[in-house]
Design a protein around this motif. Structure first.
Motif, PDB file in Angstrom:
ATOM      1  N   MET A   2      -8.283   5.614  -1.566  1.00 17.01           N
ATOM      2  CA  MET A   2      -8.514   6.609  -0.949  1.00 17.01           C
ATOM      3  C   MET A   2      -9.076   7.870  -0.856  1.00 17.01           C
ATOM      4  SD  MET A   2      -8.395   4.067   2.614  1.00 17.01           S
ATOM      5  CE  MET A   2      -8.127   5.664   3.989  1.00 17.01           C
ATOM      6  N   VAL A  49      -9.331  -1.114  -0.122  1.00 18.45           N
ATOM      7  CA  VAL A  49      -7.544  -0.954  -0.365  1.00 18.45           C
ATOM      8  C   VAL A  49      -7.196  -2.283   0.092  1.00 18.45           C
ATOM      9  CG1 VAL A  49      -5.444   0.050   0.135  1.00 18.45           C
ATOM     10  CG2 VAL A  49      -7.296   1.235   0.031  1.00 18.45           C
ATOM     11  N   THR A  50      -7.418  -2.944   0.762  1.00 18.40           N
ATOM     12  CA  THR A  50      -6.503  -4.213   0.524  1.00 18.40           C
ATOM     13  C   THR A  50      -6.701  -5.373  -0.350  1.00 18.40           C
ATOM     14  OG1 THR A  50      -6.691  -3.896   2.990  1.00 18.40           O
ATOM     15  CG2 THR A  50      -6.442  -6.221   2.526  1.00 18.40           C
ATOM     16  N   ARG A  70       0.931  -1.456  -0.033  1.00 23.63           N
ATOM     17  CA  ARG A  70       0.263   0.031  -0.252  1.00 23.63           C
ATOM     18  C   ARG A  70       0.936   1.447   0.234  1.00 23.63           C
ATOM     19  NH1 ARG A  70      -4.461  -0.642   2.906  1.00 23.63           N
ATOM     20  NH2 ARG A  70      -4.341  -2.995   3.183  1.00 23.63           N
ATOM     21  N   GLU A 105      -2.311   3.228  -2.078  1.00 23.72           N
ATOM     22  CA  GLU A 105      -3.196   3.489  -0.619  1.00 23.72           C
ATOM     23  C   GLU A 105      -3.927   5.102  -0.726  1.00 23.72           C
ATOM     24  OE1 GLU A 105      -4.031   2.431   3.868  1.00 23.72           O
ATOM     25  OE2 GLU A 105      -2.002   3.199   3.496  1.00 23.72           O
ATOM     26  N   GLN A 106      -2.624   6.039  -0.983  1.00 20.38           N
ATOM     27  CA  GLN A 106      -3.552   6.946  -1.309  1.00 20.38           C
ATOM     28  C   GLN A 106      -4.898   7.541  -1.827  1.00 20.38           C
ATOM     29  OE1 GLN A 106       0.291   9.075  -1.156  1.00 20.38           O
ATOM     30  NE2 GLN A 106      -0.248   9.921   1.208  1.00 20.38           N
ATOM     31  N   SER A 134     -13.161   2.654   0.825  1.00 18.35           N
ATOM     32  CA  SER A 134     -12.500   1.557   2.693  1.00 18.35           C
ATOM     33  C   SER A 134     -11.152   1.436   2.555  1.00 18.35           C
ATOM     34  CB  SER A 134     -13.459   1.650   2.898  1.00 18.35           C
ATOM     35  OG  SER A 134     -13.532   0.067   2.291  1.00 18.35           O
ATOM     36  N   PRO A 135     -10.845   1.301   3.762  1.00 17.24           N
ATOM     37  CA  PRO A 135      -9.520   0.373   4.052  1.00 17.24           C
ATOM     38  C   PRO A 135      -9.557  -0.618   3.716  1.00 17.24           C
ATOM     39  CG  PRO A 135      -9.538   1.287   5.917  1.00 17.24           C
ATOM     40  CD  PRO A 135     -11.039   1.677   4.850  1.00 17.24           C
ATOM     41  N   GLU A 136     -10.619  -1.316   3.656  1.00 12.71           N
ATOM     42  CA  GLU A 136     -11.083  -3.159   2.961  1.00 12.71           C
ATOM     43  C   GLU A 136     -11.138  -3.151   1.883  1.00 12.71           C
ATOM     44  OE1 GLU A 136     -12.971  -1.640   5.572  1.00 12.71           O
ATOM     45  OE2 GLU A 136     -12.027  -2.240   7.108  1.00 12.71           O
TER      46      GLU A 136
END
Length: 70
Positions: free
Chosen positions: A50, A59-60, A5, A46-47, A55-57
């Motif tokens: 986002m 992104v994963t 990320r 990641e940036q 969401s963080p999930e």
């Protein structure tokens, strides 16, 4: 080597030049049309995700998709 990320968007294309088309497809599918823009030089995956409302999930999930593509 895996895609993380904190890698820049440009960095993944540099590190995996033979897979750049597939990687670009994954990012474009997720709404990141910035593969060739100036922001790709300094913005992390990641940036970018986002900033496009992921969401963080999510992104994963995209990271998993990118790593599956390499």
């Amino acid at each position: 080597m895996t895609i993380t990320r904190d890698m820049t968007i440009q960095e993944i294309f540099y590190n995996f030049p033979d897979r750049k088309d597939v990687l670009a497809d994954v990012l474009m599918k997720e709404g990141l049309g910035c593969c060739g823009c100036a922001g790709a030089q300094f913005e992390t995956i990641e940036q970018g995700l986002m900033a496009h409302g992921k969401s963080p999930e999510e992104v994963t999930k995209v990271l998993n998709d990118l790593n599956s593509a390499i």
